[in-house]
Enzyme design. Structure first.
Site, PDB file in Angstrom:
ATOM      1  CB  CYS A   1       8.886 -14.294 -26.919  1.00  0.00           C
ATOM      2  SG  CYS A   1       9.122 -13.268 -25.448  1.00  0.00           S
TER       3      CYS A   1
ATOM      4  CG  ASP B   1      10.388 -18.795 -27.590  1.00  0.00           C
ATOM      5  OD1 ASP B   1      11.424 -18.129 -27.750  1.00  0.00           O
ATOM      6  OD2 ASP B   1       9.437 -18.410 -26.880  1.00  0.00           O
TER       7      ASP B   1
END
EC number: 1.7.1.13
Length: 281
Positions: free
Chosen positions: A188, A195
Site C-alpha cells: 500500500c 497487497d
C-alpha cells in the site's frame, strides 16, 4: 518509493489514520485520489494508451429496510479508467459502514445511492449492481486463463522494482498468448501493508520471454503503489518494452476490509468479459 508518495493530495486521507466508524449514512466519508498522480509519473498525457475499468466487489454491505430489518447484499462496482479519480479503499469501507444503521426504502434506493455518491467521488458515472447472498453463492471459483508462468526453476535475488527486466525480452516469433501469475505482490502506498494479487496478461505480438516477465512481476514485491496504479504501470511497461499489437492486463487482488479491487486495462476492451472470483478471493 514512488515519486508522489508525499503528494499533498494524499496527506488528508483517512488511510493509515485512526478513524471513528459512523453508523448512519454519510457520503462525505468517500475520498478521491487523482489518477493523475500515477499517470504523470508514467508520463501519460490526456490521450490514454488504454481503456478499461476498476471492478470492485463489496462483501460487507448492509442496511435496514423500512421495518428496521437488516438487509445484506454483495455488490459489484465498475469504475471507468477514464474517471479523473480513483476511490480510496479505506474511505470506501467507512462509507459502506455508514449504511449499517440507515433505513432505505428499497434495494433500488441503495443501488441508486451508491451510484450517485461513487460517481461524484470518481468524477464520472459508475455502474453498481447489488445481489442477494443466495444468488451470489452460485458464482464459481475459477483460475485465470492461459499458461501460469510461476513454476520456473530460476533464482531470484532482487525484489526492488525494475522495469528493465522487460528490456530485450521479445523474440521474432509472433504469438497470440495468454499468461498469468499468482506471484504479484506490492505494498500500500500509504500504510506499507502487503497487497496480494494475481495478474493475467493477454497479448498479440512478438513472444515475451516468460522468465523476464516473471522477474519483472516479482520486482513489484517491495514496491509501494495502489492496485490500480500497479496495473497501469504493468500495462505501460509492457507496451514500452515489448510493443505488442494488442494488450490486456487484468489483476485480481485479495480482499481487505470487505472489498476487493480488480483493475482491468486494455488496448481495446472496456471491461472484462467475465467477473469471476479466484481461489484467494
Amino acid at each position: 518509493m514512488t515519486k508522489y508518495t508525499n503528494a499533498d493530495e494524499l496527506k488528508s486521507l483517512t488511510l493509515g489514520q485512526k478513524t471513528e466508524y459512523k453508523h448512519s449514512y454519510e457520503p462525505e466519508l468517500l475520498q478521491a485520489v487523482p489518477r493523475s498522480l500515477n499517470r504523470d509519473d508514467l508520463a501519460l498525457g490526456d490521450e490514454l494508451p488504454f481503456v478499461g475499468c476498476d471492478v470492485w466487489t463489496l462483501y460487507e454491505l448492509s442496511w435496514l429496510n423500512q421495518n428496521g430489518l437488516p438487509q445484506v447484499a454483495i455488490g459489484d462496482v465498475v469504475l471507468p479508467a477514464t474517471s479523473p479519480n480513483l476511490v480510496e479503499s479505506k474511505s470506501f469501507k467507512l462509507y459502506l459502514n455508514s449504511f449499517n444503521q440507515t433505513k432505505f426504502s428499497s434495494w433500488e434506493d441503495v443501488t441508486s445511492t451508491l451510484i450517485k455518491d461513487l460517481s461524484v467521488c470518481a468524477g464520472e458515472e459508475v455502474m453498481v449492481n447489488i445481489h442477494p447472498v443466495q444468488a451470489y453463492s452460485q458464482q464459481p471459483i475459477v483460475d485465470m486463463q492461459g499458461e501460469c508462468i510461476d513454476n520456473q526453476d530460476i533464482v531470484i535475488d532482487s525484489y526492488e522494482f525494475d522495469a528493465n527486466y522487460l528490456e530485450s525480452s521479445t523474440s521474432e516469433k509472433m504469438v497470440n498468448e495468454v499468461l498469468h501469475s499468482h506471484l504479484l505482490k506490492s505494498n500500500c502506498l500509504i500504510t506499507n501493508q502487503p497487497d496480494w494479487g494475481s495478474v493475467e496478461i493477454n497479448y498479440e505480438g512478438n513472444k515475451i520471454d516468460h522468465e523476464k516477465l516473471l522477474r519483472y512481476l516479482i520486482s513489484f514485491r517491495q514496491h509501494n503503489e495502489f492496485h490500480e496504479q500497479c496495473v497501469e504501470r504493468i500495462y505501460t511497461d509492457i507496451m514500452k518494452f515489448c510493443s505488442p499489437k494488442s494488450l490486456t492486463v487484468f489483476a485480481r487482488y485479495t480482499r481487505r476490509g470487505g472489498l476487493d479491487i480488480n483493475p482491468f486495462r486494455s488496448s481495446h476492451l472496456i471491461k472484462p468479459e467475465h467477473n469471476l472470483r479466484l481461489a484467494r478471493q
